[in-house]
Design a protein around this motif. Structure first.
Motif: not given
Length: 712
Positions: A322-348
């Protein structure tokens, strides 16, 4: 000679013959002289011919000025001596014309001047003059009137043209100013066209660049389209991984519940152990049973933790994908959304590490439970030590229970974030599909853009070429307008200019062999007519056949008669010639030759009359009259031969008057003496034929009447 003397004696002694012959001497001059005198120059007396003028013209306004062509015409006619003009009302004029007080009427209509102002209209009207001749009164007068009307029309046309010329030249002056302004405007147009030429060149350059860039854009669009398709495929893979992650998450949640229950049981067991440790020493069987229970619980915990570890491995694998496929998507997300997703990935990641540690601890717990079961004896030995360490174990069990509760709270947060991530992934899949479809349409549009850019480039090139021609043409227009303005301002018109435009053609009448008047023009015709009539009347008063004495032979008889007739004819001709030259002032090119031709003409007609009257009597005289009639119509003495009926034209060459008229024209007007001599010789031929005919008749008659008497 004897017979000739007798003929002369008979004339002079016989009053009945002498007086008529003397009168006959003046017949040719009466015919030719009177006719020619009467019609010598009829146009010199046109001022005595009554003509009535009716002026109904109301006038008109033209270019701010009053135009009264009818009044101007009347003023001109009053000063003219073409006719005896009388100016009447319409009613009185037509009444006078009907009563034959006037030969013709000229009416100027009420719209005469008004029609003159319509030259520039869409349907200009001509200026009508009503010409009303009374042809029954005198036909020739009406014909003369038509000639005069042509002169009047020409004069009026000249006046109207002068008026328009004046107006036109004034307009030319105004036009010169307009042309000057147009020239200035054309200069500005030329400057603007030069700027337009530069602009179109730039346009062509930019459109060429656009065409080039459109090709690059087209290639980029194809790359973007392919990338969008790969993005859609990756998002589908992400969505599938999220589905697998959801399954692992459900398993993890279930195992977390078991872990919580186990940790709580552990805490309760530790508490119970603490409570019962004191009893262990005295209650070892119970401890043995408790150890067995601990072993069984540890075994169950180890098994559950093994399942939990397997679920976490699936989660870790799904998360990695999921992280590998989401890299390009995350790069196009707004900064706040990127932070939330990265926090989620850190928790996981932390969860994954904790699960590993928990799994290791569970394995160790299971091993310890086995050792506990095996080493319960050792437990008994060390129970004392355990009793001293039980408070620490109770505290650790509390911490473990608390950690499990925190892990459950984290899992709830993970549930929320995971649902949001899955929802976002679904939206991304849908958006990627829409994006791919839009990029397909955009790719198709880029083909049209590229084609249109090429057409625009070609059109821009044509525009650039056209603007160059416009620039050149506008410059030429400016130059020509400037020249036209200079030429227009150089026009200086006056009355002479207007008159020249009104009457630009002046007919220079350079006549060949000018005939000064009607009398001179008709003289050949009337001289011939007078001499023929004189010869014809002579046959009435003088006996052409009866001799004054018995003739000795036919020649004597013929010559006596022919000599007398010729002499009288010559005298007739000379009298007529003298009166015409001296009395009427007839001008001839050569007087001796003129007199010679008069004599030849008279003798020819005498010979003709002598033959027909001598041979046929009164029927012969009638034949001579018929010949006279045919000669009058076919000799071309009045109207040209070509205008008479074709049937009559054939008689022209066979009658002597044809040649007398031509000969007189030559010796009177043209001076072409070769023509005169040619016709003179033809007349001599006619003369010889008729003389031979008369001589033949006298020979025949002499044999019948006088041959016996002469012999005796």
């Amino acid at each position: 000679m004897h017979l000739l003397k007798e003929e002369l004696r008979h004339i002079f002694t016989n009053r009945k013959i002498r007086v008529p012959i003397i009168a006959l001497l003046f017949i040719p001059v009466l015919y030719s002289g009177m006719f020619l005198w009467a019609f010598w120059d009829p146009y010199a007396h046109m001022d005595d011919l009554p003509v009535v003028i009716v002026n109904e013209d109301k006038g008109a306004s033209f270019e701010g000025e009053h135009l009264a062509l009818g009044d101007e015409l009347v003023d001109k006619l009053k000063d003219s001596d073409n006719f005896k003009f009388d100016f009447k009302s319409k009613k009185d004029a037509y009444k006078g014309l009907k009563n034959q007080d006037y030969y013709l009427l000229v009416e100027i209509p009420d719209n005469f001047s008004e029609n003159a102002t319509t030259l520039m209209d869409d349907e200009p009207k001509k200026l009508d003059l009503v010409y009303v001749p009374n042809e029954s009164y005198n036909f020739l007068a009406s014909q003369i009137g038509e000639t005069a009307m042509e002169k009047i029309k020409a004069s009026l046309s000249e006046k109207v043209t002068e008026t328009y010329a004046d107006t036109i030249f004034s307009k030319i002056t105004d036009m010169a100013d307009g042309i000057g302004q147009a020239s200035d405007g054309a200069g500005k147009l030329s400057d603007g066209s030069n700027e337009l030429k530069d602009g179109t060149a730039t346009l062509h350059e930019k459109l060429a660049e656009l065409a080039s860039k459109s090709i690059e854009f087209k290639e980029g669009m194809y790359t973007a389209n392919n990338g969008s398709k790969e993005l859609a495929s990756g998002l589908n893979t992400l969505n599938q991984g999220l589905a697998e992650l959801g399954k692992g998450h459900s398993t993890l949640t279930s195992l977390t519940g078991d872990l919580a229950a186990g940790s709580q049981g552990l805490a309760d067991g530790v508490s119970a152990a603490k409570a019962g440790i004191d009893q262990i020493n005295g209650n070892m069987p119970a401890l043995k049973n408790g150890a067995a229970s601990v072993e069984a619980g540890a075994k169950s915990l180890s098994e559950n933790l093994a399942q939990f570890q397997q679920g976490m491995q699936s989660v870790n694998a799904g998360m990695t994908q999921f992280k590998n496929s989401m890299n390009d998507v995350i790069a196009q997300m707004p900064p706040e959304k990127q932070k939330e997703v990265l926090t989620l990935f850190a928790s996981l990641d932390q969860l994954s590490k904790s699960s590993v540690e928990l799994s290791n601890g569970a394995n160790k717990l299971h091993g310890g439970a086995e050792q506990l079961n095996k080493g319960q004896e050792q437990l008994a030995a060390g129970i004392g030590q355990l009793a001293t360490r039980t408070p620490e174990l109770e505290a650790g069990a509390g911490k473990l229970a608390k950690g499990v509760k925190d892990f459950q709270a984290g899992m709830k947060t993970y549930d929320q974030k995971f649902a949001e991530a899955q929802n976002g992934a679904n939206k991304l899949v849908t958006g990627a599909g829409t994006l791919s479809g839009g990029l397909n349409q955009l790719a198709d549009g880029t083909d049209k853009i590229t084609s249109g850019a090429g057409q625009l480039e070609e059109g821009a090139k044509k525009i650039a070429d056209g603007t160059k021609e416009v620039s050149d043409g506008s410059k030429e227009l400016a130059d020509k307008l400037s020249e036209g303005a200079d030429e227009a301002t150089s026009v200086h018109a006056d009355d002479k200019t207007f008159n020249m435009m009104a009457s630009p053609v002046k007919v220079k009448n350079e006549k060949i062999n000018e005939v000064p008047n009607y009398g001179t023009g008709f003289a050949p015709y009337f001289i011939s007519l007078g001499l023929f009539v004189g010869a014809l009347l002579l046959s009435i008063v003088f006996p052409l056949k009866e001799p004054a004495a018995i003739p000795r032979n036919a020649w004597n008889w013929f010559t006596s008669k022919f000599t007398i007739l010729s002499a009288i004819g010559i005298v007739q001709g000379l009298i007529a010639a003298a009166v015409l030259i001296l009395g009427l002032g007839l001008e001839v090119k050569n007087i001796p030759l003129f007199l010679l031709f008069v004599i030849a003409t008279s003798i020819t007609f005498v010979a003709l009359i002598q033959f027909f009257v001598t041979a046929f009597g009164d029927p012969g005289r009638f034949i001579a009259i018929l010949i006279l009639i045919f000669q009058l119509t076919t000799s071309a003495g009045t109207f040209p031969l070509e205008v008479i009926p074709g049937f009559l034209q054939h008689f022209n060459a066979f009658l002597p008057m044809t040649y007398t008229v031509q000969g007189f024209k030559a010796v009177i007007s043209s001076g072409d003496y070769s023509v005169m001599w040619h016709n003179l010789f033809i007349l001599i031929g006619f003369m010889a034929i008729f003389m031979i005919g008369s001589l033949g008749y006298f020979k025949l008659m002499h044999k019948r009447q006088f041959k016996t008497l002469v012999q005796d």
